[in-house]
Design a protein around this motif. Structure first.
Motif, mmCIF file in Angstrom:
data_model
loop_
_atom_site.group_PDB
_atom_site.id
_atom_site.type_symbol
_atom_site.label_atom_id
_atom_site.label_comp_id
_atom_site.label_asym_id
_atom_site.label_seq_id
_atom_site.Cartn_x
_atom_site.Cartn_y
_atom_site.Cartn_z
ATOM 1 N N GLN A 75 -14.805 1.679 48.671
ATOM 2 C CA GLN A 75 -15.032 0.762 49.793
ATOM 3 C C GLN A 75 -15.434 1.537 51.051
ATOM 4 O O GLN A 75 -16.302 1.092 51.811
ATOM 5 C CB GLN A 75 -13.770 -0.057 50.063
ATOM 6 N N ALA A 76 -14.810 2.702 51.249
ATOM 7 C CA ALA A 76 -15.161 3.548 52.395
ATOM 8 C C ALA A 76 -16.589 4.070 52.245
ATOM 9 O O ALA A 76 -17.344 4.147 53.228
ATOM 10 C CB ALA A 76 -14.179 4.716 52.506
ATOM 11 N N LEU A 77 -16.968 4.410 51.016
ATOM 12 C CA LEU A 77 -18.325 4.887 50.753
ATOM 13 C C LEU A 77 -19.344 3.782 51.046
ATOM 14 O O LEU A 77 -20.408 4.033 51.615
ATOM 15 C CB LEU A 77 -18.441 5.330 49.294
ATOM 16 N N GLU A 78 -19.008 2.566 50.655
ATOM 17 C CA GLU A 78 -19.883 1.425 50.924
ATOM 18 C C GLU A 78 -20.093 1.238 52.424
ATOM 19 O O GLU A 78 -21.221 1.028 52.889
ATOM 20 C CB GLU A 78 -19.279 0.162 50.315
ATOM 21 N N LYS A 79 -19.019 1.341 53.177
ATOM 22 C CA LYS A 79 -19.093 1.167 54.626
ATOM 23 C C LYS A 79 -19.908 2.283 55.274
ATOM 24 O O LYS A 79 -20.669 2.061 56.217
ATOM 25 C CB LYS A 79 -17.669 1.144 55.208
ATOM 26 N N GLU A 80 -19.770 3.484 54.736
ATOM 27 C CA GLU A 80 -20.428 4.654 55.312
ATOM 28 C C GLU A 80 -21.911 4.734 54.969
ATOM 29 O O GLU A 80 -22.728 5.131 55.801
ATOM 30 C CB GLU A 80 -19.715 5.919 54.817
ATOM 31 N N THR A 81 -22.279 4.358 53.747
ATOM 32 C CA THR A 81 -23.650 4.571 53.280
ATOM 33 C C THR A 81 -24.433 3.291 53.014
ATOM 34 O O THR A 81 -25.649 3.343 52.856
ATOM 35 C CB THR A 81 -23.649 5.388 51.971
ATOM 36 N N GLY A 82 -23.752 2.164 52.930
ATOM 37 C CA GLY A 82 -24.436 0.925 52.595
ATOM 38 C C GLY A 82 -24.629 0.725 51.108
ATOM 39 O O GLY A 82 -25.244 -0.255 50.670
ATOM 40 N N SER A 83 -24.110 1.651 50.304
ATOM 41 C CA SER A 83 -24.194 1.518 48.852
ATOM 42 C C SER A 83 -23.408 0.296 48.390
ATOM 43 O O SER A 83 -22.499 -0.170 49.074
ATOM 44 C CB SER A 83 -23.619 2.769 48.172
ATOM 45 N N SER A 84 -23.763 -0.197 47.205
ATOM 46 C CA SER A 84 -23.031 -1.325 46.623
ATOM 47 C C SER A 84 -21.921 -0.810 45.718
ATOM 48 O O SER A 84 -22.136 0.136 44.960
ATOM 49 C CB SER A 84 -23.977 -2.204 45.803
ATOM 50 N N VAL A 85 -20.740 -1.413 45.810
ATOM 51 C CA VAL A 85 -19.616 -0.993 44.968
ATOM 52 C C VAL A 85 -18.971 -2.223 44.340
ATOM 53 O O VAL A 85 -18.992 -3.317 44.912
ATOM 54 C CB VAL A 85 -18.561 -0.192 45.765
ATOM 55 N N LYS A 86 -18.430 -2.025 43.149
ATOM 56 C CA LYS A 86 -17.801 -3.137 42.437
ATOM 57 C C LYS A 86 -16.775 -2.573 41.465
ATOM 58 O O LYS A 86 -16.953 -1.463 40.949
ATOM 59 C CB LYS A 86 -18.855 -3.943 41.673
ATOM 60 N N TYR A 87 -15.699 -3.324 41.219
ATOM 61 C CA TYR A 87 -14.739 -2.911 40.198
ATOM 62 C C TYR A 87 -14.596 -3.996 39.153
ATOM 63 O O TYR A 87 -14.829 -5.182 39.410
ATOM 64 C CB TYR A 87 -13.372 -2.566 40.804
ATOM 65 N N LEU A 88 -14.225 -3.583 37.950
ATOM 66 C CA LEU A 88 -13.855 -4.500 36.884
ATOM 67 C C LEU A 88 -12.440 -4.143 36.456
ATOM 68 O O LEU A 88 -12.148 -2.970 36.187
ATOM 69 C CB LEU A 88 -14.823 -4.385 35.701
ATOM 70 N N GLN A 89 -11.574 -5.118 36.428
ATOM 71 C CA GLN A 89 -10.168 -4.886 36.095
ATOM 72 C C GLN A 89 -9.946 -5.032 34.594
ATOM 73 O O GLN A 89 -10.443 -5.965 33.975
ATOM 74 C CB GLN A 89 -9.289 -5.864 36.867
ATOM 75 N N SER A 90 -9.205 -4.101 34.034
ATOM 76 C CA SER A 90 -8.920 -4.119 32.593
ATOM 77 C C SER A 90 -7.526 -4.685 32.365
ATOM 78 O O SER A 90 -6.540 -4.167 32.882
ATOM 79 C CB SER A 90 -9.000 -2.705 32.021
ATOM 80 N N LYS A 91 -7.454 -5.750 31.585
ATOM 81 C CA LYS A 91 -6.159 -6.354 31.279
ATOM 82 C C LYS A 91 -5.505 -5.714 30.059
ATOM 83 O O LYS A 91 -4.299 -5.811 29.852
ATOM 84 C CB LYS A 91 -6.333 -7.856 31.060
ATOM 85 N N SER A 92 -6.338 -5.053 29.230
ATOM 86 C CA SER A 92 -5.820 -4.344 28.065
ATOM 87 C C SER A 92 -6.789 -3.220 27.717
ATOM 88 O O SER A 92 -7.903 -3.160 28.259
ATOM 89 C CB SER A 92 -5.678 -5.292 26.859
ATOM 90 N N ASN A 93 -6.369 -2.352 26.798
ATOM 91 C CA ASN A 93 -7.231 -1.242 26.377
ATOM 92 C C ASN A 93 -8.558 -1.728 25.818
ATOM 93 O O ASN A 93 -9.582 -1.033 25.904
ATOM 94 C CB ASN A 93 -6.511 -0.404 25.312
ATOM 95 N N ALA A 94 -8.549 -2.921 25.229
ATOM 96 C CA ALA A 94 -9.762 -3.461 24.614
ATOM 97 C C ALA A 94 -10.848 -3.763 25.646
ATOM 98 O O ALA A 94 -12.020 -3.898 25.286
ATOM 99 C CB ALA A 94 -9.425 -4.728 23.834
ATOM 100 N N ASP A 95 -10.474 -3.840 26.929
ATOM 101 C CA ASP A 95 -11.443 -4.145 27.986
ATOM 102 C C ASP A 95 -12.208 -2.920 28.468
ATOM 103 O O ASP A 95 -13.249 -3.062 29.135
ATOM 104 C CB ASP A 95 -10.736 -4.776 29.194
ATOM 105 N N TYR A 96 -11.709 -1.727 28.170
ATOM 106 C CA TYR A 96 -12.307 -0.526 28.743
ATOM 107 C C TYR A 96 -13.784 -0.377 28.393
ATOM 108 O O TYR A 96 -14.645 -0.225 29.268
ATOM 109 C CB TYR A 96 -11.550 0.727 28.292
ATOM 110 N N GLU A 97 -14.080 -0.392 27.114
ATOM 111 C CA GLU A 97 -15.453 -0.146 26.682
ATOM 112 C C GLU A 97 -16.427 -1.219 27.173
ATOM 113 O O GLU A 97 -17.483 -0.883 27.736
ATOM 114 C CB GLU A 97 -15.508 -0.010 25.158
ATOM 115 N N PRO A 98 -16.131 -2.511 26.996
ATOM 116 C CA PRO A 98 -17.069 -3.518 27.508
ATOM 117 C C PRO A 98 -17.244 -3.476 29.025
ATOM 118 O O PRO A 98 -18.344 -3.715 29.534
ATOM 119 C CB PRO A 98 -16.467 -4.850 27.049
ATOM 120 N N ASN A 99 -16.187 -3.163 29.752
ATOM 121 C CA ASN A 99 -16.301 -3.058 31.207
ATOM 122 C C ASN A 99 -17.216 -1.904 31.611
ATOM 123 O O ASN A 99 -18.067 -2.042 32.494
ATOM 124 C CB ASN A 99 -14.926 -2.891 31.845
#
Length: 351
Positions: A75-99
């Motif tokens: 988020q700090a990088l986004e504010k500093e450079t204007g880059s786009s940032v996003k997160y995907l939350q993993s509810k289980s180990n099975a979410d890691y690869e698709p995320n």
């Protein structure tokens, strides 16, 4: 002559259309996070063209710990450079690869995996997408397009162990780990070594919650440990550790013997208050995430590398707010041990 002029005019109009089409394609590519330099970045790309993705482990982005630190860095990088940032939350180990694959598919310039638990998924996705840049915290992934960042948690944990060993009134302190792994083991053994170095009579109880996302489990374990006379608990358990703070706050509010919690990864007194947070073992995940991400923008990102951050790199340490509850005498001891670890006089165990 008139015929030649008409022909030239037609050619000029056609050339203009071609140029306009190229311009539209470039604008479209930029909107999709693509640049003239491709996913590796470089000087041809504006900083605002870059996209950074982050996949959490099951502790979640609001774990008050290292996932949150990583996200705050982006988020700090986004504010500093204007880059786009996003997160995907993993509810289980099975979410890691698709995320992870979601960010790669969407053309993100760098995709982060936060936590050792994502190691296998990062390895697989990196192998299947040779042109994608990935990075991971707390694990080493041997791949030419992955940057790995690990920390000497044992060194920082030794220092908070010194604080615990010199502060305890009952000579009984405890450690709660999330799930057993080399990373959490470094927290455990470093903490125990620090306590023992300054207070060999102190008993250190070790227990594991088996999860990073179970505050209720952390609260229950803390209740048992406090009932057994432990007056300081150091949890390295992600969101599970939040339950330890909740139990300690309830007990201190009710009166009786004072109990403490040692924060982990970031200064947790900011979230839970100095009335219950004795000190915190800082792990500068935020600085690591920001540094590697900036390398992508600068065109200096290097996959296939591993960075280990310890006391000498200011990658781990204790929180500045320690001075609220820890005496100057004890902090002086901490500083002395820190110097000995940095110069190699003391070798902190890792397992």
């Amino acid at each position: 002559m008139k015929k030649v002029f008409k022909l030239s005019l037609v050619m000029l109009l056609a050339f203009t259309v071609v140029l306009a089409g190229c311009g539209n394609n470039n604008a479209k590519n930029a909107a999709n996070g693509e640049t003239n330099a491709g996913t590796n970045g470089g000087t041809n790309a504006a900083k605002s063209d870059f996209k950074f993705g982050m996949v959490t482990d099951i502790g979640g982005v609001n774990d008050k710990s290292f996932n949150q630190s990583a996200w705050e860095a982006l988020q700090a990088l986004e504010k500093e450079t204007g880059s786009s940032v996003k997160y995907l939350q993993s509810k289980s180990n099975a979410d890691y690869e698709p995320n992870l694959n979601q960010f790669v598919k969407d053309g993100y310039n760098l995709t982060w995996g936060i936590g050792f638990d994502l190691g296998d998924a990062i390895k697989k996705v990196a192998g299947e997408n040779a042109n994608a840049n990935l990075a991971i915290i707390d694990s080493v992934v041997d791949a030419p397009n992955v940057a790995s960042v690990t920390f000497s948690e044992n060194e920082g944990s030794f220092l908070v162990g010194v604080v615990a060993g010199l502060t305890t009134k009952t000579n009984k302190v405890a450690f709660i780990g999330g799930m057993e792994s080399p990373v959490i083991k470094r927290f455990e053994v470093g903490f125990k070594a620090g306590v023992t170095a300054v207070n060999p009579d102190a008993k250190v109880t070790i227990t594991y919650a088996g999860a990073y996302d179970k505050p209720d489990t952390g609260k229950s374990l803390a209740a048992t440990l406090y009932n057994d006379g432990n007056d300081i608990i150091f949890p390295a358990a992600g969101a599970t550790g939040n339950g330890v703070f909740n139990e300690a706050k309830s007990r201190n509010k009710a009166g009786g013997a004072k109990v403490w919690v040692i924060g982990v990864d970031k200064d947790q007194s900011i979230e839970f208050g100095t009335d219950v947070t004795l000190t915190s073992m800082i792990k500068r995940v935020d600085e690591a995430v920001k540094k590697v991400s900036k390398e992508v923008i600068d065109g200096t990102f290097k996959g296939g590398t591993t960075t280990v951050l310890g006391l000498k790199d200011n990658g781990v340490g204790i929180s500045d707010t320690s001075k609220v509850n820890v005496s100057e005498e004890i902090l002086a001891k901490v500083e002395d041990y820190k110097k000995q670890i940095i110069d190699g006089t003391i070798k902190v165990p890792t397992e």
